[in-house]
Design an enzyme around this catalytic site. Structure first.
Site, PDB file in Angstrom:
ATOM      1  N   HIS A  71       0.838  -1.210   0.000  1.00 59.38           N
ATOM      2  CA  HIS A  71       0.000   0.000   0.000  1.00 59.38           C
ATOM      3  C   HIS A  71       0.866   1.251   0.000  1.00 59.38           C
ATOM      4  O   HIS A  71       1.911   1.307   0.664  1.00 59.38           O
ATOM      5  CB  HIS A  71      -0.946   0.002   1.201  1.00 59.38           C
ATOM      6  N   ASP A  73      -0.576   4.231   0.853  1.00 58.76           N
ATOM      7  CA  ASP A  73      -1.134   5.157   1.843  1.00 58.76           C
ATOM      8  C   ASP A  73      -0.432   4.992   3.186  1.00 58.76           C
ATOM      9  O   ASP A  73       0.099   3.920   3.507  1.00 58.76           O
ATOM     10  CB  ASP A  73      -2.640   4.968   2.000  1.00 58.76           C
ATOM     11  N   ASP A 104       6.503   1.621   6.998  1.00 58.42           N
ATOM     12  CA  ASP A 104       5.144   1.135   6.703  1.00 58.42           C
ATOM     13  C   ASP A 104       4.505   1.979   5.613  1.00 58.42           C
ATOM     14  O   ASP A 104       3.743   2.885   5.883  1.00 58.42           O
ATOM     15  CB  ASP A 104       4.315   1.198   7.991  1.00 58.42           C
ATOM     16  N   GLU A 138      -5.147   0.745   2.595  1.00 59.78           N
ATOM     17  CA  GLU A 138      -4.885  -0.320   3.568  1.00 59.78           C
ATOM     18  C   GLU A 138      -4.991   0.188   4.993  1.00 59.78           C
ATOM     19  O   GLU A 138      -5.475  -0.522   5.876  1.00 59.78           O
ATOM     20  CB  GLU A 138      -3.492  -0.909   3.332  1.00 59.78           C
ATOM     21  N   GLU A 167       4.536  -5.763   4.373  1.00 55.64           N
ATOM     22  CA  GLU A 167       4.326  -5.213   5.716  1.00 55.64           C
ATOM     23  C   GLU A 167       5.581  -5.383   6.568  1.00 55.64           C
ATOM     24  O   GLU A 167       6.290  -6.391   6.460  1.00 55.64           O
ATOM     25  CB  GLU A 167       3.150  -5.907   6.400  1.00 55.64           C
TER      26      GLU A 167
END
Length: 380
Positions: A71, A73, A104, A138, A167
């Site tokens: 992701h 975002d 992240d 996400e 992740e």
């Protein structure tokens, strides 16, 4: 003074981090990634659902399909005055790359792209297909992101064989832990109904707090399962209780309790619902209960993907990795039900979602090496 040059992975990470892509906005991150992938032969589909930007990119037409998932975002920054750098103006200090999204998971995204660039340069006629499944939804409600892309792929029977989710999975050193599954997450909002009244006349009221207390104690004390080799025992946690008017002389008319189950593969969401309601009924409560399922548990206990990850980490990092299903949910919960093998492998997670989020810059280069080694093992 000579400024040391940045590696391709760190440079791309910084470019991604400069984009203020707070959920559900992608800013310009996916465009940056797509430009790099198209140069090495990926066919790219932009898939926008609602306010969410996603893309599916694929190089190759045959199976097996190794997909990198992630992701663009990030979570909000929090108070800017608490940061040592501007969150979207990342800096490297003492070898640490600091800024929102460092761990992240923009570092992982950059490592994936650079690993694929290097792999394709060395193996232009690789077996099977390499793919990217990228979303900007996400960290938020996750309803128009990976789940919608998977629905699109499933509708045309386009299958992912192996999925590597970027992740941040590592704990103390890069590669010391990967996630080969995740617990399910089941949420409940319980409203216990009583009768409002004056505290001096409890006989004329029905206090929902008093009525619910034994039932809540029973729920907290219940053993839902004992877990298994890969999962800890299912946990029940109350996250909020609210009742009352704010006055100290009024018995409330109702009480609201918010709770969550993180559950293993030893029990189903339906079984948890039924057992919860049986406990509430046994205590004679008048109640309403609204359920929402965030995700089923999933597990990749073994297989080519786990083996490739474990071996690549051993060879590149010199670490024997631990397989774990701990932590919260991830978008792997949408990919695994299609039959794909799924692992989560990324940098250290100590500072994710925190002020001064950071990652060791050198770890991003090592992560790139690990991803490239996995590509070689699975598709060369």
């Amino acid at each position: 003074m000579t400024v040391p040059s940045l590696s391709p992975t760190v440079a791309l990470t910084i470019d991604l981090m400069k984009e203020p892509s707070v959920t559900p906005f992608d800013a310009n991150c996916q465009t940056l990634m797509i430009a790099r992938l198209e140069k090495i032969g990926f066919r790219v589909e932009r898939l926008r659902f609602g306010d969410v930007d996603n893309f599916w990119a694929r190089r190759g037409d045959a199976a097996p399909v190794l997909a990198f998932a992630g992701h663009t975002d990030v979570v909000p920054t929090g108070p800017l005055e608490n940061w040592s750098v501007q969150p979207f103006a990342p800096e490297i200090r003492d070898g640490m790359l600091i800024g929102r999204g460092a761990a992240d998971m923009k570092g992982s995204l950059a490592a994936m792209v650079v690993a694929c660039e290097r792999f394709v340069a060395q193996h232009p006629d690789h077996q099977g297909s390499v793919a990217f499944l990228i979303t900007s939804d996400e960290e938020g409600v996750a309803v128009d992101g990976t789940v919608k892309v998977i629905e699109t792929l499933e509708a045309r029977n386009e299958k992912i064989t192996w999925a590597v989710v970027g992740e941040p999975s590592s704990v103390n050193t890069l590669g010391d832990m990967i996630k080969n599954g995740r617990r399910g997450s089941l949420n409940g909002i319980l409203t216990v109904q009583g009768v409002q009244g004056h505290v001096a006349y409890p006989q004329r009221a029905d206090n929902p707090i008093h009525r619910a207390a034994p039932a809540l104690a029973a729920l907290c004390a219940e053993t839902w399962d004992h877990g298994n080799e890969f999962f800890p025992a299912t946990s029940f946690q109350i996250s909020n209780i609210s009742a009352g008017t704010g006055a100290n002389n009024v018995i409330p008319g109702d009480m609201k309790v918010v709770f969550n189950f993180r559950f293993s593969t030893e029990v189903t969401a339906q079984q948890l619902r039924e057992r919860t309601e049986a406990i509430l009924d046994r205590h004679g409560l008048r109640y309403e209960l609204a359920w929402s399922l965030s995700g089923h548990p999933f597990l990749t206990a073994k297989g080519e993907l786990v083996a490739a990850a474990v071996e690549s980490i051993r060879e590149i990092c010199g670490v024997e990795t631990e397989l774990s299903t701990s932590g919260g949910t991830s978008d792997g919960r949408f990919i695994a039900p299609t039959g794909a093998q799924v692992v989560e492998l990324g940098p250290l997670n100590a500072t994710i979602h925190k002020v001064n989020e950071e990652v060791r810059a050198a770890d991003l280069d090592t992560l790139t090496d690990v991803y490239e080694r996995m590509l070689v093992k699975l598709l060369a």
